[in-house]
Scaffold this motif. Structure first.
Motif, PDB file in Angstrom:
ATOM      1  N   LYS A  96      35.715  34.160  49.791  1.00  0.00           N
ATOM      2  CA  LYS A  96      35.447  35.187  50.791  1.00  0.00           C
ATOM      3  C   LYS A  96      36.786  35.581  51.409  1.00  0.00           C
ATOM      4  CE  LYS A  96      32.453  36.193  54.684  1.00  0.00           C
ATOM      5  NZ  LYS A  96      31.361  35.681  55.518  1.00  0.00           N
ATOM      6  N   ILE A  97      36.991  36.900  51.548  1.00  0.00           N
ATOM      7  CA  ILE A  97      38.281  37.356  52.057  1.00  0.00           C
ATOM      8  C   ILE A  97      38.440  36.964  53.523  1.00  0.00           C
ATOM      9  CG2 ILE A  97      38.335  39.272  50.427  1.00  0.00           C
ATOM     10  CD1 ILE A  97      37.852  41.138  52.816  1.00  0.00           C
ATOM     11  N   SER A  98      39.680  36.937  53.967  1.00  0.00           N
ATOM     12  CA  SER A  98      39.985  36.587  55.354  1.00  0.00           C
ATOM     13  C   SER A  98      39.716  37.784  56.259  1.00  0.00           C
ATOM     14  CB  SER A  98      41.448  36.174  55.467  1.00  0.00           C
ATOM     15  OG  SER A  98      42.272  37.309  55.258  1.00  0.00           O
ATOM     16  N   PRO A  99      39.545  37.543  57.544  1.00  0.00           N
ATOM     17  CA  PRO A  99      39.353  38.659  58.482  1.00  0.00           C
ATOM     18  C   PRO A  99      40.499  39.672  58.443  1.00  0.00           C
ATOM     19  CG  PRO A  99      38.796  36.581  59.549  1.00  0.00           C
ATOM     20  CD  PRO A  99      39.400  36.249  58.210  1.00  0.00           C
ATOM     21  N   GLU A 100      41.697  39.232  58.158  1.00  0.00           N
ATOM     22  CA  GLU A 100      42.841  40.135  58.091  1.00  0.00           C
ATOM     23  C   GLU A 100      42.721  41.145  56.948  1.00  0.00           C
ATOM     24  OE1 GLU A 100      43.738  36.512  57.780  1.00  0.00           O
ATOM     25  OE2 GLU A 100      43.317  36.559  59.924  1.00  0.00           O
ATOM     26  N   ALA A 101      41.949  40.812  55.943  1.00  0.00           N
ATOM     27  CA  ALA A 101      41.819  41.678  54.766  1.00  0.00           C
ATOM     28  C   ALA A 101      40.573  42.567  54.830  1.00  0.00           C
ATOM     29  CB  ALA A 101      41.781  40.825  53.501  1.00  0.00           C
ATOM     30  N   LYS A 102      39.869  42.582  55.939  1.00  0.00           N
ATOM     31  CA  LYS A 102      38.623  43.352  56.046  1.00  0.00           C
ATOM     32  C   LYS A 102      38.817  44.845  55.801  1.00  0.00           C
ATOM     33  CE  LYS A 102      35.621  40.160  57.006  1.00  0.00           C
ATOM     34  NZ  LYS A 102      34.657  39.755  56.025  1.00  0.00           N
ATOM     35  N   GLY A 103      40.004  45.370  56.026  1.00  0.00           N
ATOM     36  CA  GLY A 103      40.255  46.794  55.825  1.00  0.00           C
ATOM     37  C   GLY A 103      40.485  47.192  54.383  1.00  0.00           C
ATOM     38  N   ILE A 104      40.552  46.238  53.493  1.00  0.00           N
ATOM     39  CA  ILE A 104      40.757  46.543  52.077  1.00  0.00           C
ATOM     40  C   ILE A 104      39.389  46.880  51.484  1.00  0.00           C
ATOM     41  CG2 ILE A 104      41.611  45.709  49.868  1.00  0.00           C
ATOM     42  CD1 ILE A 104      43.397  43.773  51.491  1.00  0.00           C
ATOM     43  N   ASP A 105      39.223  48.134  51.076  1.00  0.00           N
ATOM     44  CA  ASP A 105      37.883  48.602  50.735  1.00  0.00           C
ATOM     45  C   ASP A 105      37.790  49.310  49.388  1.00  0.00           C
ATOM     46  OD1 ASP A 105      39.278  50.862  51.413  1.00  0.00           O
ATOM     47  OD2 ASP A 105      38.115  51.284  53.213  1.00  0.00           O
ATOM     48  N   ASP A 106      38.699  48.994  48.473  1.00  0.00           N
ATOM     49  CA  ASP A 106      38.667  49.618  47.144  1.00  0.00           C
ATOM     50  C   ASP A 106      38.448  48.554  46.066  1.00  0.00           C
ATOM     51  OD1 ASP A 106      41.241  48.661  47.867  1.00  0.00           O
ATOM     52  OD2 ASP A 106      42.164  49.832  46.260  1.00  0.00           O
ATOM     53  N   PRO A 107      37.189  48.311  45.712  1.00  0.00           N
ATOM     54  CA  PRO A 107      36.854  47.264  44.740  1.00  0.00           C
ATOM     55  C   PRO A 107      37.460  47.527  43.360  1.00  0.00           C
ATOM     56  CG  PRO A 107      34.878  48.114  45.806  1.00  0.00           C
ATOM     57  CD  PRO A 107      36.002  49.012  46.178  1.00  0.00           C
ATOM     58  N   PHE A 108      37.693  46.432  42.637  1.00  0.00           N
ATOM     59  CA  PHE A 108      38.182  46.562  41.273  1.00  0.00           C
ATOM     60  C   PHE A 108      37.812  45.330  40.477  1.00  0.00           C
ATOM     61  CE2 PHE A 108      41.722  45.251  44.032  1.00  0.00           C
ATOM     62  CZ  PHE A 108      42.119  44.046  43.466  1.00  0.00           C
ATOM     63  N   ILE A 109      37.844  45.502  39.161  1.00  0.00           N
ATOM     64  CA  ILE A 109      37.670  44.390  38.226  1.00  0.00           C
ATOM     65  C   ILE A 109      38.808  44.484  37.223  1.00  0.00           C
ATOM     66  CG2 ILE A 109      36.005  45.750  36.890  1.00  0.00           C
ATOM     67  CD1 ILE A 109      34.758  43.074  35.969  1.00  0.00           C
ATOM     68  N   ILE A 110      39.398  43.330  36.919  1.00  0.00           N
ATOM     69  CA  ILE A 110      40.555  43.261  36.024  1.00  0.00           C
ATOM     70  C   ILE A 110      40.224  42.315  34.875  1.00  0.00           C
ATOM     71  CG2 ILE A 110      42.972  42.572  35.831  1.00  0.00           C
ATOM     72  CD1 ILE A 110      43.061  42.773  38.943  1.00  0.00           C
ATOM     73  N   ALA A 111      40.579  42.725  33.668  1.00  0.00           N
ATOM     74  CA  ALA A 111      40.467  41.854  32.497  1.00  0.00           C
ATOM     75  C   ALA A 111      41.864  41.618  31.939  1.00  0.00           C
ATOM     76  CB  ALA A 111      39.580  42.474  31.434  1.00  0.00           C
ATOM     77  N   ASP A 112      42.256  40.362  31.910  1.00  0.00           N
ATOM     78  CA  ASP A 112      43.553  39.957  31.383  1.00  0.00           C
ATOM     79  C   ASP A 112      44.671  40.777  32.036  1.00  0.00           C
ATOM     80  OD1 ASP A 112      42.121  38.140  29.803  1.00  0.00           O
ATOM     81  OD2 ASP A 112      41.889  39.600  28.201  1.00  0.00           O
ATOM     82  N   GLU A 113      45.639  41.210  31.279  1.00  0.00           N
ATOM     83  CA  GLU A 113      46.742  41.997  31.827  1.00  0.00           C
ATOM     84  C   GLU A 113      46.636  43.465  31.459  1.00  0.00           C
ATOM     85  OE1 GLU A 113      47.734  39.277  29.647  1.00  0.00           O
ATOM     86  OE2 GLU A 113      47.803  37.869  31.313  1.00  0.00           O
ATOM     87  N   SER A 114      45.475  43.894  30.985  1.00  0.00           N
ATOM     88  CA  SER A 114      45.435  45.204  30.355  1.00  0.00           C
ATOM     89  C   SER A 114      44.366  46.184  30.826  1.00  0.00           C
ATOM     90  CB  SER A 114      45.241  45.032  28.845  1.00  0.00           C
ATOM     91  OG  SER A 114      46.287  44.275  28.300  1.00  0.00           O
ATOM     92  N   HIS A 115      43.255  45.736  31.330  1.00  0.00           N
ATOM     93  CA  HIS A 115      42.115  46.620  31.543  1.00  0.00           C
ATOM     94  C   HIS A 115      41.570  46.468  32.964  1.00  0.00           C
ATOM     95  CE1 HIS A 115      42.333  46.673  27.196  1.00  0.00           C
ATOM     96  NE2 HIS A 115      42.087  45.379  27.177  1.00  0.00           N
TER      97      HIS A 115
END
Length: 162
Positions: A96-115
């Motif tokens: 779970k993210i910290s309270p300091e990071a609550k403003g980060i609102d752009d979800p993403f998913i990463i696969a390996d180093e490429s996608h």
């Protein structure tokens, strides 16, 4: 021969679902998911369950790291994700993210180093699919690591204290 980066703008809905599935199916070593609460993206569907399960079965060394703003939806409404966590507790970490990071609102998913799939805001279905984009994936991986370093472990495969 290296593959050239491919970027596809997504309007949401089925395009977003297909793009997330495509990124998961491309993964060979690790997946990193940053999301608000996994309520978008159909993480409890049988198809997504099978894709994630197949990824984790590829190698005992494969890893799935999930960072969430809120873990309640996951624990209440995603029993398939909890099953994965129980079956592959050695390979899945949920923070779970910290309270300091609550403003980060752009979800993403990463696969390996490429996608990756990068949504512009968790309340907006528009997103970008990046395939064979090492520089773009590196930027998202660095953001993930920064957020992860301030996060706390959250959801576990077993219930303690019973």
């Amino acid at each position: 021969m290296t593959n050239q980066p491919v970027h596809t703008k997504l309007g949401g809905g089925n395009d977003l679902e297909a793009a997330i599935n495509r990124v998961i199916s491309q993964a060979q070593r690790y997946l990193r998911i940053f999301d608000y609460n996994l309520s978008e993206g159909n993480y409890n569907s049988p198809d997504r369950f099978e894709l994630l399960r197949n990824f984790l079965l590829l190698s005992r060394a494969n890893r799935l790291d999930i960072l969430l703003h809120d873990t309640d939806h996951l624990t209440r409404y995603c029993p398939r994700m909890i099953i994965l966590l129980q079956q592959f507790s050695h390979a899945i970490r949920i923070h779970k993210i910290s309270p300091e990071a609550k403003g980060i609102d752009d979800p993403f998913i990463i696969a390996d180093e490429s996608h990756y799939v990068h949504r512009f805001h968790y309340n907006n279905p528009r997103a970008l699919l990046g395939l064979h984009d090492n520089p773009g994936t590196l930027k998202l991986s660095q953001r993930f690591a920064e957020i992860w370093d301030t996060s706390t472990p959250s959801t576990f495969a077993t219930t303690l204290g019973l």
